[in-house]
Design an enzyme around this catalytic site. Structure first.
Site, PDB file in Angstrom:
ATOM      1  N   ASP A 336      45.261  37.823  36.992  1.00  0.00           N
ATOM      2  CA  ASP A 336      44.927  38.492  38.241  1.00  0.00           C
ATOM      3  C   ASP A 336      43.962  37.586  39.004  1.00  0.00           C
ATOM      4  O   ASP A 336      43.342  36.698  38.418  1.00  0.00           O
ATOM      5  CB  ASP A 336      44.277  39.846  37.940  1.00  0.00           C
ATOM      6  CG  ASP A 336      43.906  40.595  39.204  1.00  0.00           C
ATOM      7  OD1 ASP A 336      44.703  40.606  40.146  1.00  0.00           O
ATOM      8  OD2 ASP A 336      42.797  41.158  39.242  1.00  0.00           O
ATOM      9  N   ASP A 532      41.110  42.758  35.432  1.00  0.00           N
ATOM     10  CA  ASP A 532      39.862  43.504  35.320  1.00  0.00           C
ATOM     11  C   ASP A 532      39.901  44.858  35.991  1.00  0.00           C
ATOM     12  O   ASP A 532      38.908  45.588  35.959  1.00  0.00           O
ATOM     13  CB  ASP A 532      38.697  42.681  35.900  1.00  0.00           C
ATOM     14  CG  ASP A 532      38.696  42.684  37.422  1.00  0.00           C
ATOM     15  OD1 ASP A 532      39.791  42.787  38.008  1.00  0.00           O
ATOM     16  OD2 ASP A 532      37.605  42.576  38.010  1.00  0.00           O
TER      17      ASP A 532
END
Length: 794
Positions: A336, A532
């Site tokens: 990500d 996250d």
């Protein structure tokens, strides 16, 4: 400029419906078995008690103790073999069962007790490395709202979320979670969409624009027209995806069982052949005793558990040994962007000032107004001002309008920080700032004084300094393909991918898109996914190994992950991968080495030169060797991360702090070049910009060049021992020389202009080139030092 309190995001999520019960996840984690430690205690006690009795001359009682220890191990061993056979596997425990039965049959009780102890030890160690039974979705479910506030003809009434229908008009209050997918109705909505996209900067949704469920209202209350029911909304889909992905995660087969596929039939064949040729059952038992694959039962778990221990010391929590083994075999890495490759917090990229203002003054005034705001961008502006020694003054009559900005009276003048009011004239310098923000993928906070724009603060979520070094180390550890998956816009994603040399980038992905991308990569190689946010939880669960940035990431992503980085440092991912690769290599070395020694002992036992008891003791010696080798996984691999002396680490932190302090010098150089260009175009001489050039040169002489000199003569020599000699810093030293050369060239131009009364047109082009070149070299040089040197001690 959008306003939201980034610090309270988690609070707001949990305050949305505090009285609502939290549903249980689809599957509860399995309870750890108590059989292995009990068996270990029983077999160890039996072996020790028999040894004491044998030393006292009580051989019959000693044999009885050893026989009881052997019998205690037979039952569980048979159970483990039956379970394996039901699953179509014939693991290494089958050899242990044959050896245990054989020792009882021929009266070799000491050998049986030794095998029982080794079997119990191996199973106990292996229990510490079992794969988790399920993914815990408690945090995902806790974030989901349970009720919605529906507007009716008589007012606003809370209703269960299941009763919300398409076209219902809902009211979403400040700090509440958007309950279902819908469209904004009455006013601009300021939303924190990080739960779905991972993007740190709040966004504004104008009336008529679509809003997905699960995002947090970071501004004032607004009305929402439902376009989907609860079951069909985005957040419900995230929960379903995470459940499905978790259910499809297959357990990892024990490393030992993979080698048992050929070791088991070979051992039985050698034992049967020895019995057939010699007619001695004892000789066959002796072969099975030394064939008992204790190196397989012990070495692999010891190495893996040692790797788990080593990783935990670095702030890396690996859920089980299967995850560590898979991490050691990974060849594809999916990342990500926000909070993983970037810091996850907006920071000031640059400050542009109108003629008559200085960038430092613009930043100080913006911080003066913004210091009273809870907005995430406001925090970034105030922090940047204080880092540069610009303490905000006092503002009065402060107010804030969601989606517009903050307002206040500073030094007797009306000021605002945020968006420009509609119809505000945009001067040329402001259009240049807008263009740069577009090119750099940055947000703009405008400073206005009495309604006129006087400065622009550009903010962007910056790349982590340690990201480039981390990715290089991951490639060195065996990762062959690195791809970014992000919900962010393509432009900033592609820029970061180009800087890092990624193998691919996919932007504007939904959580479902991320899961599909993970599954596609898994078909080609063992795949690791790093994220996250809550939006990353399904993708983490779908990957072979999910890695969560747990220090600031969501609870849901941490609970859906196999590996959690408890510190906010992406370089720990490279540490964990290096540890996993090394632990797995040592486990394989120990297992194969032990089996080769066992094969040699089997040959000796087959010809009658090694009785069962002596064979068991020899096997113990082999076990000691392979376990000691396996324990090497506990040691620090110095090659993975260069070791720093405390004094060198202190120097790194000192010069990193100076880089932050010198940002205003870089801005002054660029501002001088820009003003020289604009005023030269106006009057042909650039005389009006000469003072800004003088100011930039003063800052270079008094602050930046002493910093570069200190780096050259203090930091670089200190780094030579760590980096392997002066050649490692040679290119950076060359950059120092170029910076000094360009600064001298600027000084020469100033001297010529003073002698002539003004810069002549022939000077302007070269002076502009010097200033823009100096700014570019400084930015690149700072970035290289931060990535290559400062990241050694983040």
């Amino acid at each position: 400029m959008h306003r939201a309190n980034g610090a309270d995001r988690a609070d707001r999520v949990h305050r949305a419906s505090p009285a609502d019960p939290v549903p249980e996840p689809a599957a509860a984690p399995a309870k750890p078995s108590r059989l292995e430690p009990v068996l270990l205690a029983v077999t160890a006690s039996a072996l020790v008690a028999g040894g004491v009795l044998w030393l006292l001359g009580e051989t019959t009682a000693a044999d009885l103790c050893w026989a009881l220890g052997t019998l205690a191990a037979v039952g569980p061993a048979v159970g483990w073999v039956l379970v394996a056979l039901r699953h179509g596997q014939a693991g290494v425990d089958l050899i242990a069962v044959l050896a245990l039965g054989g020792t009882l049959a021929v009266g070799e009780y000491l050998a049986g007790a030794l095998i029982g102890l080794m079997l119990a030890t191996g199973r106990t160690l292996e229990a510490a490395a079992r794969r988790r039974a399920s993914h815990d979705l408690r945090a995902l479910l806790a974030h989901a709202p349970r009720t919605a506030r529906r507007r009716t003809g008589t007012g606003v009434r809370p209703v269960p979320l299941a009763e919300v229908a398409v076209d219902d008009l809902l009211v979403v209050g400040a700090g509440e979670v958007v309950p279902v997918d819908g469209q904004v109705v009455d006013t601009t909505a300021v939303l924190d969409e990080s739960v779905l996209t991972g993007e740190a900067v709040p966004v504004a949704r104008a009336p008529g624009q679509a809003v997905r469920s699960g995002v947090v209202n970071a501004g004032g209350a607004f009305e929402l027209r439902a376009t989907a029911t609860e079951r069909d909304s985005a957040y419900a889909e995230i929960v379903r995806l995470a459940r499905q992905a978790g259910a499809q995660s297959a357990p990892v087969v024990r490393l030992a069982d993979r080698y048992a596929a050929w070791f088991l039939p070979l051992s039985v064949a050698v034992a049967g052949l020895a019995w057939l040729l010699s007619g001695s059952a004892v000789r066959a038992v002796a072969v099975l005793v030394v064939a008992t694959p204790c190196p397989l039962l012990l070495a692999a778990p010891v190495a893996i558990v040692s790797g788990l221990s080593r990783a935990s010391r670095l702030g890396v929590v690996v859920r089980d040994g299967g995850a560590l083994e898979l991490l050691g075999r990974a060849r594809t890495l999916l990342l990500d962007k926000t909070g993983t490759l970037t810091g996850g917090r907006p920071r000031v990229l640059d400050v542009t000032a109108a003629p008559g203002f200085k960038p430092a003054e613009v930043l100080r005034l913006a911080a003066t107004v913004d210091q009273y705001s809870p907005h995430v961008l406001a925090h970034a502006i105030v922090d940047a001002a204080r880092e540069r020694g610009l303490e905000p003054s006092v503002a009065t009559d402060v107010s804030e309008e969601a989606g517009r900005g903050a307002y206040g009276i500073v030094e007797g003048r009306r000021m605002s920080v945020g968006r420009l009011e509609p119809g505000t004239p945009v001067p040329g310098w402001a259009r240049a700032a807008e263009n740069r923000a577009l090119l750099d993928g940055a947000a703009v906070a405008w400073l206005t004084v009495d309604g006129a724009p006087v400065g622009a603060v550009l903010l962007r979520d910056p790349l982590r300094h340690d990201a480039p070094r981390t990715l290089r180390r991951l490639r060195a550890a065996g990762i062959g393909r690195i791809v970014m998956l992000t919900g962010d816009r393509p432009e900033p994603a592609r820029e970061i991918a180009a800087v890092l040399g990624l193998d691919g980038v996919r932007a504007e992905l939904t959580p479902a898109d991320k899961v599909a991308a993970v599954r596609a990569e898994r078909e080609r190689a063992v795949t690791v996914m790093v994220g996250d946010g809550v939006n990353d939880a399904p993708a983490l669960a779908a990957a072979d190994v999910g890695v969560a940035m747990g220090a600031r990431g969501s609870t849901a992503s941490s609970e859906a992950a196999d590996v959690v980085l408890t510190t906010d440092r992406v370089d720990r991912l490279a540490d964990a991968t290096a540890i996993a690769v090394r632990a797995r290599r040592i486990a394989v070395q120990s297992a194969l080495g032990g089996m080769l020694l066992s094969l040699a002992a089997m040959g000796v036992a087959a010809v009658g030169l090694l009785p069962p008891a002596a064979g068991a003791l020899l096997q113990e010696g082999i076990d000691v060797v392979v376990i000691l080798n396996a324990l090497r996984a506990l040691r620090v691999d110095r090659a993975a991360r260069p070791a720093l002396e405390p004094a060198t680490e202190a120097l790194i932190h000192r010069f990193a702090a100076e880089h932050d302090d010198l940002q205003d010098v870089l801005q002054a150089v660029r501002d001088a070049a820009a003003r020289l260009s604009s005023t030269a175009a106006a009057d042909g001489t650039g005389a009006q910009a000469l003072e800004s050039v003088r100011e930039a040169h003063r800052l270079l002489t008094e602050r930046l060049l002493p910093h570069e000199y200190a780096e050259e003569h203090q930091l670089y020599p200190a780094l030579e021992a760590t980096l392997g000699g002066p050649e490692a810093t040679a290119t950076m030293s060359r950059a120092h020389a170029e910076i000094e050369r360009l600064a001298r060239r600027v000084a020469t131009h100033l001297s010529l202009a003073d002698a002539q009364g003004a810069p002549v047109p022939e000077q302007l082009e070269d002076l502009r080139a010097c200033l823009y070149g100096l700014h570019t070299v400084l930015r690149l040089h700072f970035t290289q030092e931060e990535e290559n040197y400062f990241s050694l001690a983040p």
